[in-house]
Design a protein around this motif. Sequence first.
Motif, short mmCIF file in Angstrom:
data_model
loop_
_atom_site.label_atom_id
_atom_site.label_comp_id
_atom_site.label_asym_id
_atom_site.label_seq_id
_atom_site.Cartn_x
_atom_site.Cartn_y
_atom_site.Cartn_z
N TYR A 322 0.81 -1.14 0.00
CA TYR A 322 -0.16 -0.01 0.01
C TYR A 322 0.88 1.31 -0.03
O TYR A 322 1.87 1.19 0.88
CB TYR A 322 -0.92 0.04 1.10
CG TYR A 322 -1.50 1.28 1.27
CD1 TYR A 322 -2.57 1.87 0.75
CD2 TYR A 322 -1.16 2.23 2.41
CE1 TYR A 322 -3.33 2.90 0.73
CE2 TYR A 322 -1.76 3.55 2.62
CZ TYR A 322 -2.84 3.68 1.84
OH TYR A 322 -3.60 5.19 1.86
N ILE A 335 -3.10 -0.18 -3.93
CA ILE A 335 -2.79 -1.41 -2.98
C ILE A 335 -2.43 -2.59 -3.89
O ILE A 335 -3.14 -2.72 -5.01
CB ILE A 335 -3.97 -1.95 -2.25
CG1 ILE A 335 -4.53 -0.89 -1.09
CG2 ILE A 335 -4.02 -3.38 -1.76
CD1 ILE A 335 -5.75 -1.05 -0.37
N ARG A 380 -8.61 -4.96 -0.57
CA ARG A 380 -7.43 -5.57 -0.12
C ARG A 380 -7.62 -6.87 -0.26
O ARG A 380 -6.66 -7.55 -0.73
CB ARG A 380 -6.82 -4.97 1.27
CG ARG A 380 -5.33 -5.50 1.51
CD ARG A 380 -4.89 -4.85 2.79
NE ARG A 380 -3.55 -5.34 2.99
CZ ARG A 380 -3.01 -6.47 3.67
NH1 ARG A 380 -4.06 -7.33 4.07
NH2 ARG A 380 -1.90 -6.54 3.74
#
Length: 404
Positions: A322, A335, A380
């Motif tokens: 990130y 990300i 994520r």
Amino acid sequence: MKTIVIAGSSVAGLSAARELRQGGFGGRLLTVDRDPHVPYRRPEVSKGLLSGALPAGKVAMGWADELRAERISGGLEGLDLERRTIRGIHADGRPFAEQYDGLVIATGTMARPSPFAKLGGVHSLRTWADSHNMRGDLAEAQRVVIVGGGFIGLEVASVARKLGKEVTVIEPMEAPLVHILGQTFSAALQAKHENEGVRFVLGQTVRELEGHASGSIRRVHLSNGDSLDADVVLVAIGSVPAVDWLLDSSLDVERGLVCDTTCSVAGTEDVVAAGDIALWHNPLYERLMRVEHWTNAVEQGTYAAKRLLGTHDAGGFVSAPYFWSEQYGSRIQSIGSNLGHDQAVVLDDDPERLFVAYLKEGRLLSVAGMAAGASIFQFRNLVLERAPIHDVTAHFASLRQPAS
């Protein structure tokens, strides 16, 4: 282990130190770093520190008392793997040699050496001292030329425009960060800067820098024969791993310090690496990676410490890196890693809140957003799962649904 040495005490080294103590290591903990100002939040070097919005005290990360760590301020000179010894020079010029039972290598990166003449007003930007020196020159300047349109260069462009300076960015690619963010995102980022008054010179390189008789920068000469007047020049042409002290160690350091999936340095015992210097095999992407981002350094430093203690996840250090960049009050975030992507899907094409998914063979590699806020973290797990595109688009659509 009785003695663990941490070479480099920025965020990766600090994270390793914390994990070692929290994990039960009660022996001698020694840190070594050439930067007298560490530890501090390095992302602020090109942001709050440079603009003056944040004084040095606000970006410092103090050593907690519970770490009980000794510190040597000085440069590292060599590593003897057979004798388990590091060598270096104290800041006052005295040599030192320290033996270790375990070693964390976290010396990070350095600014890529400038190929240009050394002139007053010409800067690189990696450390607190670099930022302090450039801030002084920037205050007196009117015309700022930035060589390199990467994240550091664009962040400095944002700072300089906020200070009312004339800013020109020279970038050899056809658009800033196009090789990283792709055409759509790059175009939106360039437009944002141009709307703020930044001028771009694209597809050109710098032939040479010309100075005044006083030794300060006067003019920047381009490869196409054009020239630009300048009061301050930032040379932002990337970084290189800080491996100079390891060149005689027999370790593989050509592209960074080579490690296995568990951050163990290849060809060693009880030596691990973390942060910007570590070139490790990331199980998520099934390739060697070296990541220069703050969050990765925190997580990798923690994992590397666990590796020394034997409490690590045997599956390896898995990272969907990130990062963020602040430009004109808008946060750019990403990300994952989009290296090798064969498709970029624009999920939101509003220039003020752009959101792009990067895929390979229909599977998600990474996401990037402008003004996406905390919603980017909702993706994520999809990055970690290498989710198919229909799951990505469906998830994005669900986030856009109004609350019932």
